[in-house]
Design a protein around this motif. Structure first.
Motif, PDB file in Angstrom:
ATOM      1  N   PRO A 257       8.717  -7.771  -5.577  1.00  0.00           N
ATOM      2  CA  PRO A 257       8.973  -6.453  -5.770  1.00  0.00           C
ATOM      3  C   PRO A 257       9.566  -6.427  -7.290  1.00  0.00           C
ATOM      4  O   PRO A 257       9.288  -5.339  -8.039  1.00  0.00           O
ATOM      5  CB  PRO A 257      10.141  -6.173  -4.472  1.00  0.00           C
ATOM      6  CG  PRO A 257       9.372  -6.813  -3.445  1.00  0.00           C
ATOM      7  CD  PRO A 257       8.946  -8.230  -4.147  1.00  0.00           C
TER       8      PRO A 257
ATOM      9  N   ARG B 116       5.564  -1.088 -10.323  1.00  0.00           N
ATOM     10  CA  ARG B 116       4.403   0.084 -10.138  1.00  0.00           C
ATOM     11  C   ARG B 116       3.054  -0.570  -9.699  1.00  0.00           C
ATOM     12  O   ARG B 116       2.214   0.047  -9.021  1.00  0.00           O
ATOM     13  CB  ARG B 116       4.200   0.842 -11.432  1.00  0.00           C
ATOM     14  CG  ARG B 116       3.589   0.223 -12.544  1.00  0.00           C
ATOM     15  CD  ARG B 116       3.815   1.123 -13.855  1.00  0.00           C
ATOM     16  NE  ARG B 116       3.307   0.256 -15.144  1.00  0.00           N
ATOM     17  CZ  ARG B 116       1.950   0.471 -15.499  1.00  0.00           C
ATOM     18  NH1 ARG B 116       1.104   1.044 -14.637  1.00  0.00           N
ATOM     19  NH2 ARG B 116       1.714   0.145 -16.745  1.00  0.00           N
ATOM     20  N   TYR B 117       2.871  -1.934  -9.912  1.00  0.00           N
ATOM     21  CA  TYR B 117       1.534  -2.609  -9.550  1.00  0.00           C
ATOM     22  C   TYR B 117       1.753  -2.722  -8.141  1.00  0.00           C
ATOM     23  O   TYR B 117       0.630  -3.574  -7.655  1.00  0.00           O
ATOM     24  CB  TYR B 117       1.353  -3.602 -10.544  1.00  0.00           C
ATOM     25  CG  TYR B 117       0.860  -3.241 -12.062  1.00  0.00           C
ATOM     26  CD1 TYR B 117      -0.165  -2.636 -12.429  1.00  0.00           C
ATOM     27  CD2 TYR B 117       2.217  -3.814 -12.875  1.00  0.00           C
ATOM     28  CE1 TYR B 117      -0.267  -2.139 -13.562  1.00  0.00           C
ATOM     29  CE2 TYR B 117       2.011  -3.265 -14.264  1.00  0.00           C
ATOM     30  CZ  TYR B 117       0.662  -2.512 -14.532  1.00  0.00           C
ATOM     31  OH  TYR B 117       0.417  -2.377 -15.814  1.00  0.00           O
ATOM     32  N   LEU B 118       2.679  -2.626  -7.421  1.00  0.00           N
ATOM     33  CA  LEU B 118       2.605  -3.027  -5.954  1.00  0.00           C
ATOM     34  C   LEU B 118       1.888  -2.313  -5.029  1.00  0.00           C
ATOM     35  O   LEU B 118       1.205  -2.974  -4.259  1.00  0.00           O
ATOM     36  CB  LEU B 118       4.211  -3.157  -5.295  1.00  0.00           C
ATOM     37  CG  LEU B 118       5.215  -4.259  -5.630  1.00  0.00           C
ATOM     38  CD1 LEU B 118       6.491  -3.888  -5.305  1.00  0.00           C
ATOM     39  CD2 LEU B 118       4.841  -5.491  -5.118  1.00  0.00           C
ATOM     40  N   GLY B 119       1.482  -1.105  -5.560  1.00  0.00           N
ATOM     41  CA  GLY B 119       0.866  -0.142  -4.761  1.00  0.00           C
ATOM     42  C   GLY B 119      -0.607  -0.802  -4.892  1.00  0.00           C
ATOM     43  O   GLY B 119      -1.484  -0.216  -4.132  1.00  0.00           O
ATOM     44  N   GLU B 120      -0.903  -1.624  -5.836  1.00  0.00           N
ATOM     45  CA  GLU B 120      -2.522  -2.065  -5.918  1.00  0.00           C
ATOM     46  C   GLU B 120      -2.440  -3.103  -5.095  1.00  0.00           C
ATOM     47  O   GLU B 120      -3.940  -3.513  -4.985  1.00  0.00           O
ATOM     48  CB  GLU B 120      -2.734  -2.336  -7.597  1.00  0.00           C
ATOM     49  CG  GLU B 120      -2.597  -1.313  -8.343  1.00  0.00           C
ATOM     50  CD  GLU B 120      -3.656  -0.336  -8.165  1.00  0.00           C
ATOM     51  OE1 GLU B 120      -4.692  -0.584  -7.913  1.00  0.00           O
ATOM     52  OE2 GLU B 120      -3.329   0.914  -8.416  1.00  0.00           O
TER      53      GLU B 120
ATOM     54  N   GLU C 226      -8.306  -9.120  -0.855  1.00  0.00           N
ATOM     55  CA  GLU C 226      -8.543  -7.923  -1.810  1.00  0.00           C
ATOM     56  C   GLU C 226      -8.375  -8.802  -3.336  1.00  0.00           C
ATOM     57  O   GLU C 226      -7.788  -9.793  -3.397  1.00  0.00           O
ATOM     58  CB  GLU C 226      -7.440  -6.907  -1.935  1.00  0.00           C
ATOM     59  CG  GLU C 226      -6.098  -7.350  -1.992  1.00  0.00           C
ATOM     60  CD  GLU C 226      -4.944  -6.003  -1.910  1.00  0.00           C
ATOM     61  OE1 GLU C 226      -5.351  -5.264  -1.800  1.00  0.00           O
ATOM     62  OE2 GLU C 226      -3.625  -6.608  -1.834  1.00  0.00           O
TER      63      GLU C 226
ATOM     64  N   GLU D 228       1.926  -6.615   2.667  1.00  0.00           N
ATOM     65  CA  GLU D 228       1.791  -6.245   4.133  1.00  0.00           C
ATOM     66  C   GLU D 228       1.369  -7.502   4.903  1.00  0.00           C
ATOM     67  O   GLU D 228       2.167  -8.008   5.723  1.00  0.00           O
ATOM     68  CB  GLU D 228       1.147  -5.015   4.594  1.00  0.00           C
ATOM     69  CG  GLU D 228       1.583  -3.737   4.134  1.00  0.00           C
ATOM     70  CD  GLU D 228       0.880  -2.581   4.453  1.00  0.00           C
ATOM     71  OE1 GLU D 228      -0.152  -2.801   5.032  1.00  0.00           O
ATOM     72  OE2 GLU D 228       1.312  -1.425   4.317  1.00  0.00           O
TER      73      GLU D 228
ATOM     74  N   THR E 103      -0.923  -3.473  -1.627  1.00  0.00           N
ATOM     75  CA  THR E 103      -0.307  -3.269  -0.353  1.00  0.00           C
ATOM     76  C   THR E 103      -0.939  -3.997   0.723  1.00  0.00           C
ATOM     77  O   THR E 103      -0.216  -4.548   1.477  1.00  0.00           O
ATOM     78  CB  THR E 103      -0.854  -1.744  -0.192  1.00  0.00           C
ATOM     79  OG1 THR E 103      -0.177  -0.843  -1.343  1.00  0.00           O
ATOM     80  CG2 THR E 103       0.078  -1.358   1.102  1.00  0.00           C
ATOM     81  N   SER E 104      -2.197  -4.090   0.784  1.00  0.00           N
ATOM     82  CA  SER E 104      -2.648  -5.107   1.927  1.00  0.00           C
ATOM     83  C   SER E 104      -2.227  -6.685   1.801  1.00  0.00           C
ATOM     84  O   SER E 104      -1.807  -7.207   2.791  1.00  0.00           O
ATOM     85  CB  SER E 104      -4.268  -5.211   1.676  1.00  0.00           C
ATOM     86  OG  SER E 104      -4.617  -3.797   1.902  1.00  0.00           O
TER      87      SER E 104
END
Length: 333
Positions: free
Chosen positions: A17, A22-26, A247, A32, A28-29
């Protein structure tokens, strides 16, 4: 003595983190899935992690094994010096691995005075975050020897390790998935990653040794040797494999998975994990899973009841008194 549980992890620093932002959203899989592994590790509570990292000191014709008593590292190279990890090396297990490897005519070099590399730190960040104690560490670098030798080294590790040890195969898949990717673009990168994912799903991990060398070369990967060593660790065992996610949004493939021995004494674990995975997958993605690596005991038909409890209290129950599916595993799903 035998390792029962192993994980497959990528190691991009941007899933941390404080680095990814802002790249964490890319990814996510991936994030998680790593969190999910961390929760599983909390249940297992291993005393030691054995980590094979592509970014530890690498030798052409030797396996590298860290033998210093403690090791630490941080992510200052990636703009996050405040994120630090420190571990005590499990020197007893480390020495057993070295001795057994040499007895098996596998060349080993001892590594001293090094820091944790990001190939080890990224997975360990997630795998240890739920723990309220400090596990010990064995840190290994694979060599560029033939894959069969790397497989043999995995067998050596398993022969001297205790059950309360978790093996971590750190590595990224192809670095050539998209135009502009770190190692350039090659359409064979996607084909390589698909092949690896299918091999892991099938549970036939030794199939990694049969991958076309030209395909491997064109993929520009850094994870195959870690996976081959894991395959050696699981040699001769009946295993349950699970791909949690895959991914490649930035041109590098990120594979997260787990491998668990399901010998007869571990049948209960297979059943519980299958039920959990079925519920998790459907809730998150409205997708019904297909059971993999089904134990012989579950290949007959029978009625099944599955219950969900929270803090010991029943929250849901569904089942059948007679079999309605091809076998018990499918009935559980």
């Amino acid at each position: 003595m035998s390792i029962k549980y192993a994980v497959i992890t990528p190691h991009p620093p941007l899933i941390i983190p404080d680095i990814g932002g802002r790249y964490l959203g890319e990814v996510t899989s991936t994030v998680e899935s790593m969190v999910t592994l961390g929760k599983k590790i909390k249940e297992i509570s291993p005393e030691t992690f054995i980590v094979v990292s592509p970014h530890c000191e690498l030798f052409l014709k030797y396996f590298g094994v860290v033998t210093q008593e403690r090791i630490e590292g941080d992510f200052r190279e990636f703009g996050a010096p405040m994120v630090k990890l420190e571990f005590e090396i499990d020197t007893t297990l480390t020495q057993r691995i070295i001795d057994s490897a040499r007895e098996s005519d596998l060349p080993v070099r001892e590594i001293q005075d090094v820091y944790l590399d990001h190939g080890a730190m990224v997975p360990l960040y997630y795998l240890t975050r739920e723990l309220d104690y400090k596990p010990r560490l064995v840190l290994i670098s694979f060599s560029l020897l033939p894959l069969e030798r790397i497989y043999s080294f995995g067998k050596v590790i398993d022969s001297v390790a205790e059950e309360n040890v978790v093996f971590v195969a750190s590595g990224d898949m192809s670095h050539r998935l998209l135009p502009g990717a770190p190692n350039g673009y090659d359409p064979m990168g996607k084909i390589f990653d698909q092949a690896v994912v299918e091999i892991v799903k099938s549970g036939n991990l030794k199939g990694l040794l049969d991958l076309d060398p030209e395909l491997v070369e064109r993929a520009g990967e850094c994870g195959l040797r870690s996976l081959v060593m894991l395959a050696g660790v699981m040699d001769g065992k009946k295993v349950r494999t699970r791909v949690l996610s895959y991914e490649g949004p930035f041109g590098v493939g990120y594979l997260v998975g787990e491998v668990e021995s399901i010998d007869s004494d571990n049948l209960e674990s297979y059943i519980l994990n299958l039920a959990k995975e079925a519920v998790e997958t459907y809730v998150k993605g409205k997708r019904v899973i297909t059971p993999q690596n089904i134990p012989e005991e579950l290949k007959r038909r029978a009625g099944v009841f599955v219950t969900i409890k929270k803090h010991g209290e029943l929250r849901g129950c569904i089942g059948t008194i007679q079999g309605t599916q091809p076998n018990i595993a499918y009935e559980i799903v």
